[in-house]
Design a protein around this motif. Structure first.
Motif: not given
Length: 411
Positions: A288-304, A389-397
């Protein structure tokens, strides 16, 4: 044509701060919101877990008393965070029919429901408050926000356990793309630190039992992790089309670049162990972001901080990023603020937006011996993200197999 959606306001009431900015500063400083509970019922009921991460500032001390009395704590927290976010966005002047609310909760008005049950049993039906149902219903926070801001485009509610408020943000993104509104107040809230939930989560062995040291109880990716820490609070983001934001001269934190929602259809509480549904949600958000995994520079993990959940998420991330997952700065912020259930995804979205804006990934506290089955790049201090430029993903499960992921890009 795909519209660019941006974040122009943030608000939060959390275990580590009464505002979004206070919470961010406490997070960077490595503070913990987990504390021993000072309620009579903890000892009276002999609860096996005697601590949690309660909101640092009680919402009824912020709201006017007549308003607070007619709202469950979950709605109180939601309104506090929404008022902050809307003010932070510059209190945009907007046609009420172009202002929407996408909100969420995992459990809803638990305190109202159980207090009313106690009143019915102990004092009879005539003493049950007439506002009980409007206060306990899961859509009450969304309704409170809608009525306060006269948001008439729509006021929708998601209940997807711990994925709820990330899913609400995905909905907001899609609703703005569809032209249903120009500005949306999106987020989630939860106030479920109650003896029943503490007992129930403890019974299923989901909670940490480090009663002697609450501040270090949430330990994502640590070999000694033994469960999550219950948290409470609310977080709200003001999101709007870039065209609308620029036209009114709004400041922009970051771009809400896309989102993905999937289901595991595997188990009511356990995650699918190979991360199939979770990884698919990450791919959908990036597409949806028009991006690839190689562009991701940060991950906010669900990590409970649960033994099984953390590793399942790592498997999902490995499916998406391969060996590169060992190089991407990862933050597991629940170690500091606890698990806000239906409110946690929106809070972590705020932290992710601030991370890409300020070019620093927040720390993951309490990790003293990292699990070799979770070979991620984490740190107990903030990590610089660089000037590019930064691209991050934030996960929730969430329980039920709900997966929701958002992508956030720097501007």
């Amino acid at each position: 044509m795909t519209k660019k959606i941006v974040i122009t306001g943030i608000g939060a009431s959390t275990p580590i701060g009464g505002t979004a900015r206070e919470s961010w500063e406490a997070l960077l400083a490595g503070e913990s919101g987990a504390r021993s509970l000072e309620h009579d019922w903890v000892q009276e009921l002999q609860l096996p877990v005697t601590f949690a991460a309660e909101a640092k500032v009680r919402p009824d001390s912020v709201l006017d008393r007549p308003v607070a009395k007619r709202l469950d704590p979950s709605s109180q927290l939601a309104l506090v965070a929404a008022k902050e976010a809307f003010a932070d966005a510059g209190s945009p002047e907007i046609d009420p029919e172009r202002l929407g609310v996408d909100f969420s909760t995992g459990i809803g008005g638990l305190w109202t429901l159980l207090d009313a049950w106690d009143t019915l049993r102990e004092r009879g039906p005539r003493r049950v408050l007439p506002m009980t149902v409007p206060m306990l219903m899961p859509n009450a926070p969304s309704a409170a926000i809608s009525m306060h801001f006269e948001a008439r485009a729509y006021a929708r509610t998601v209940a997807a356990a711990c994925a709820s408020s990330t899913e609400a943000l995905v909905n907001a993104y899609e609703h703005l793309q569809a032209g249903l509104a120009d500005v949306v107040l999106a987020g989630g809230s939860e106030s479920a630190i109650h003896p029943l939930t503490l007992a129930a989560f403890s019974s299923m062995q989901a909670l940490s039992r480090r009663n002697d040291d609450p501040a270090t109880a949430s330990r994502p990716y640590d070999v000694s992790r033994d469960g999550f820490v219950m948290g409470e609070g609310a977080a709200v983001l003001v999101v709007e089309t870039e065209e609308h934001a620029l036209a009114r001269g709004a400041k922009i934190y970051a771009e809400l670049a896309g989102g993905g929602v999937t289901a595991d259809s595997y188990h009511i509480t356990a995650p699918e162990p190979e991360g199939l549904g979770a990884s698919r949600a990450v791919h959908m958000a990036l597409e949806a972001a028009g991006a690839t995994p190689d562009e991701v520079t940060h991950i906010n993990a669900h990590a409970t901080s649960t033994p099984v959940g953390d590793v399942a998420e790592v498997r999902a991330l490995e499916r998406v990023f391969g060996e590169r997952v060992r190089e991407i700065p990862v933050s597991a912020t629940k170690a500091a603020h606890g698990h806000l259930l239906g409110g946690t995804g929106a809070l972590e979205a705020i932290f992710t937006a601030l991370a890409v804006q300020e070019r620093q990934a927040p720390p993951t506290i309490n990790v003293t011996e990292q699990d070799p089955d979770a070979p991620l790049r984490i740190s107990n201090a903030p990590m610089p993200l660089g000037d590019e430029p930064q691209l991050a993903v934030s996960n929730s499960f969430g329980f039920g197999g709900h997966n929701a992921v958002i992508a956030i890009r720097s501007v």
